[in-house]
Design a protein around this motif. Structure first.
Motif, PDB file in Angstrom:
ATOM      1  N   CYS A  49       0.868  -1.184   0.000  1.00  0.00           N
ATOM      2  CA  CYS A  49       0.000   0.000   0.000  1.00  0.00           C
ATOM      3  C   CYS A  49       0.897   1.224   0.000  1.00  0.00           C
ATOM      4  O   CYS A  49       1.981   1.210   0.594  1.00  0.00           O
ATOM      5  CB  CYS A  49      -0.919   0.002   1.217  1.00  0.00           C
ATOM      6  SG  CYS A  49      -2.025   1.440   1.282  1.00  0.00           S
ATOM      7  N   CYS A  51       0.385   4.019   1.455  1.00  0.00           N
ATOM      8  CA  CYS A  51       0.194   4.915   2.619  1.00  0.00           C
ATOM      9  C   CYS A  51       1.426   4.911   3.530  1.00  0.00           C
ATOM     10  O   CYS A  51       2.206   3.971   3.515  1.00  0.00           O
ATOM     11  CB  CYS A  51      -1.066   4.521   3.393  1.00  0.00           C
ATOM     12  SG  CYS A  51      -0.857   3.077   4.456  1.00  0.00           S
ATOM     13  N   CYS A  60      -1.469  -2.085   7.196  1.00  0.00           N
ATOM     14  CA  CYS A  60      -2.197  -0.823   7.382  1.00  0.00           C
ATOM     15  C   CYS A  60      -3.697  -1.122   7.363  1.00  0.00           C
ATOM     16  O   CYS A  60      -4.118  -2.188   6.924  1.00  0.00           O
ATOM     17  CB  CYS A  60      -1.814   0.174   6.281  1.00  0.00           C
ATOM     18  SG  CYS A  60      -2.303  -0.367   4.631  1.00  0.00           S
ATOM     19  N   HIS A  62      -5.955  -0.084   5.462  1.00  0.00           N
ATOM     20  CA  HIS A  62      -6.497  -0.243   4.102  1.00  0.00           C
ATOM     21  C   HIS A  62      -6.407  -1.702   3.663  1.00  0.00           C
ATOM     22  O   HIS A  62      -7.368  -2.270   3.144  1.00  0.00           O
ATOM     23  CB  HIS A  62      -5.756   0.686   3.129  1.00  0.00           C
ATOM     24  CG  HIS A  62      -5.556   2.057   3.699  1.00  0.00           C
ATOM     25  ND1 HIS A  62      -4.313   2.570   4.015  1.00  0.00           N
ATOM     26  CD2 HIS A  62      -6.460   2.990   4.073  1.00  0.00           C
ATOM     27  CE1 HIS A  62      -4.461   3.763   4.548  1.00  0.00           C
ATOM     28  NE2 HIS A  62      -5.749   4.049   4.595  1.00  0.00           N
TER      29      HIS A  62
HETATM   30 ZN   LIG Z   1      -2.502   1.644   3.531  1.00  0.00          ZN
END
Ligand SMILES: [Zn+2]
Length: 162
Positions: A49, A51, A60, A62
């Motif tokens: 990801c 992020c 994370c 997500h």
């Molecule tokens: Zn993420």
């Protein structure tokens, strides 16, 4: 409508009701978080990801949300929690995100789908479908592509406008 097509639609319904038939091999998703939009990918080396949380912890909220939404179709164990990760807050976010599917935009994927007559490879890339079945060669759709459309309803990215 020809009989073959009706049978494809019936099979698509059956397959979509049994999502454990599907195994994701690759997946690219645009994910709308609370503050920013991130790109999540899954491939043979695992999840990624864009992020900042993922950069620090290799997990994370997500991806944890994706694990909840796609659970029966991921034949890999969930990512382990990391030292220093705020697990309580991340689990809370992941649960909320998983209920808000309009945050998820599936850009492309490769799956295998275990049909009644064998495994088929289905791929999608921003509106372009492909399947290795005879039905897809004949009609441009198959029970396998239609099953994936049902499963991912509301989450599929449309073809890009030029
Ligand atoms: Zn993420």
């Amino acid at each position: 409508m020809d009989y073959g097509m009706i049978s494809q639609i019936e099979k698509a319904r059956l397959y979509a009701d049994e999502p454990e038939r599907v195994t994701f091999k690759a997946l690219t998703v645009t994910f709308k978080g609370d503050n920013s939009t991130y790109t999540i990918t899954l491939n043979e080396s695992g999840w990624h990801c864009t992020c900042p949380g993922f950069q620090s912890h290799h997990i994370c909220p997500h991806i944890m949300a994706m694990e909840r939404v796609f659970k029966p179709m991921l034949k890999i164990p969930p990512l382990p929690y990391a030292p220093g990760q705020n697990v309580v807050s991340d689990v809370e976010k992941a649960v909320r995100y998983a209920d808000e599917r309009d945050r998820i935009l599936v850009e492309s994927f490769n799956v295998t789908l275990r049909g009644n007559n064998g495994d088929h490879a289905v791929s999608y890339d921003r509106g372009a479908w492909h399947c290795d079945s005879n039905s897809f060669r004949l009609r441009g759709v198959s029970s396998h592509t239609m099953a994936m459309e049902r499963i991912l309803k509301g989450m599929l990215a449309e073809p890009q406008k030029v």
